[in-house]
Write an enzyme that holds these catalytic residues in place. Structure first.
Site, PDB file in Angstrom:
ATOM      1  N   GLU A 123      46.919  35.678  46.977  1.00 21.69           N
ATOM      2  CA  GLU A 123      46.507  36.534  48.278  1.00 21.69           C
ATOM      3  C   GLU A 123      44.962  36.464  48.352  1.00 21.69           C
ATOM      4  O   GLU A 123      44.371  36.673  47.544  1.00 21.69           O
ATOM      5  CB  GLU A 123      46.968  37.753  48.082  1.00 21.69           C
ATOM      6  N   GLY A 138      40.854  33.707  32.181  1.00 19.23           N
ATOM      7  CA  GLY A 138      41.576  33.439  33.368  1.00 19.23           C
ATOM      8  C   GLY A 138      42.092  32.201  33.426  1.00 19.23           C
ATOM      9  O   GLY A 138      43.501  31.950  33.499  1.00 19.23           O
ATOM     10  N   GLY A 175      36.814  35.057  34.204  1.00 22.20           N
ATOM     11  CA  GLY A 175      37.817  34.179  34.925  1.00 22.20           C
ATOM     12  C   GLY A 175      37.773  33.029  34.398  1.00 22.20           C
ATOM     13  O   GLY A 175      38.777  32.216  34.108  1.00 22.20           O
ATOM     14  N   CYS A 220      39.973  41.783  52.063  1.00 27.88           N
ATOM     15  CA  CYS A 220      40.313  40.628  52.285  1.00 27.88           C
ATOM     16  C   CYS A 220      40.995  40.714  53.937  1.00 27.88           C
ATOM     17  O   CYS A 220      40.744  39.634  54.498  1.00 27.88           O
ATOM     18  CB  CYS A 220      41.650  40.171  51.401  1.00 27.88           C
TER      19      CYS A 220
END
Length: 281
Positions: free
Chosen positions: A48, A10, A6, A82
């Site tokens: 999210e 990312g 990441g 989550c």
């Protein structure tokens, strides 16, 4: 698909001028970093992120159904979900009944080999994460919550692997760390309340707002409480997940919505064409 870490791949994708929209599912900390980088080019983001979702049992609600569904949500993926219902808000006079049901039900979440049909609780993603979850359990005990199931000891028969016992606390108060921070593990916080006003206040009293559940004597009573919650998706009396409904959160649970046409809207830019009206002077 581009494979890599990441921090390297990312971030390169996020800052690339040829990428118009970033849609991300993951931690709130990473979401903040993405929003920061994307903001430099006013790039759109859909995030999210984390959650600390509340399941609220109202007086007259189906206690057994609420316990079963709340525990099932909390323990799904060993708590690594989550939208997991990790806070169980119950009328103070019903807490002992709820604890008895939780203790009986949680014992059936048997940890072990994921390939064993008898297993209902798998390992966590890594040893560092296991230690993080155990630290939260220790904090709950230190801050005065009542441990009613599980704990920091290794589950019986799980001498290897990143396993944590299915754990539940009672008498959890809103200021406790286990009531405020996302643990991302199989840990349930049972929180007593004295009035519906207090229940709503507790439910809305975290930085998150991803999901929630309300259990009432009837749909209208549950809906009345649900309308007061700062959460993006709220289940009433055990209603099933609707993949066409918008899914996303308030506050530190992110921005934007997924699923159905709402998820497609995150990737669209609308244009208006102003056309002359025939015959107009």
């Amino acid at each position: 698909m581009v494979v890599g870490s990441g921090a390297e791949v990312g971030e390169a994708l996020v800052v690339n001028e040829n990428v118009a929209v970033i849609s991300f599912t993951g931690s709130t900390a990473t979401g903040r970093r993405i929003a920061e980088l994307a903001g430099r080019n006013l790039k759109r983001v859909s995030l999210e992120l984390g959650g600390k979702s509340a399941s609220i049992l109202l007086p007259g609600g189906d206690v057994a159904a609420a316990v079963k569904a709340t525990l099932g949500s909390c323990m799904l993926n060993s708590g690594q979900t989550c939208s997991a219902l990790t806070r169980f808000l119950v009328p103070a006079e019903l807490q002992d009944q709820v604890v008895d049901l939780v203790q009986a039900a949680i014992a059936r979440f048997t940890p072990g080999d994921p390939l064993d049909p008898a297993t209902r609780l798998g390992p966590l993603v890594s040893e560092p994460h296991r230690q993080r979850v155990l630290a939260y359990i220790d904090m709950g005990i230190a801050q005065g919550a009542r441990l009613v199931a599980g704990g920091v000891a290794r589950p019986e028969g799980c001498d290897r692997g990143n396993f944590v016992q299915a754990t539940a606390f009672a008498d959890v108060t809103p200021e406790m760390t286990i009531a405020q921070e996302e643990i991302f593990g199989p840990v349930l916080a049972i929180m007593p309340f004295g009035s519906l006003t207090e229940a709503v206040f507790i439910a809305n009293g975290t930085p998150y707002g991803l999901a929630a559940a309300v259990w009432g004597a009837n749909e209208q009573e549950a809906l009345s409480v649900a309308r007061q919650l700062n959460a993006g998706q709220i289940d009433l009396n055990g209603a099933p997940f609707n993949p066409m409904a918008p899914f996303g959160g308030f506050g530190e649970s992110g921005v934007g919505r997924e699923n159905g046409r709402f998820g497609l809207d995150e990737f669209l830019e609308y244009r208006s064409f102003q056309m002359p009206v025939k015959g107009a002077s």
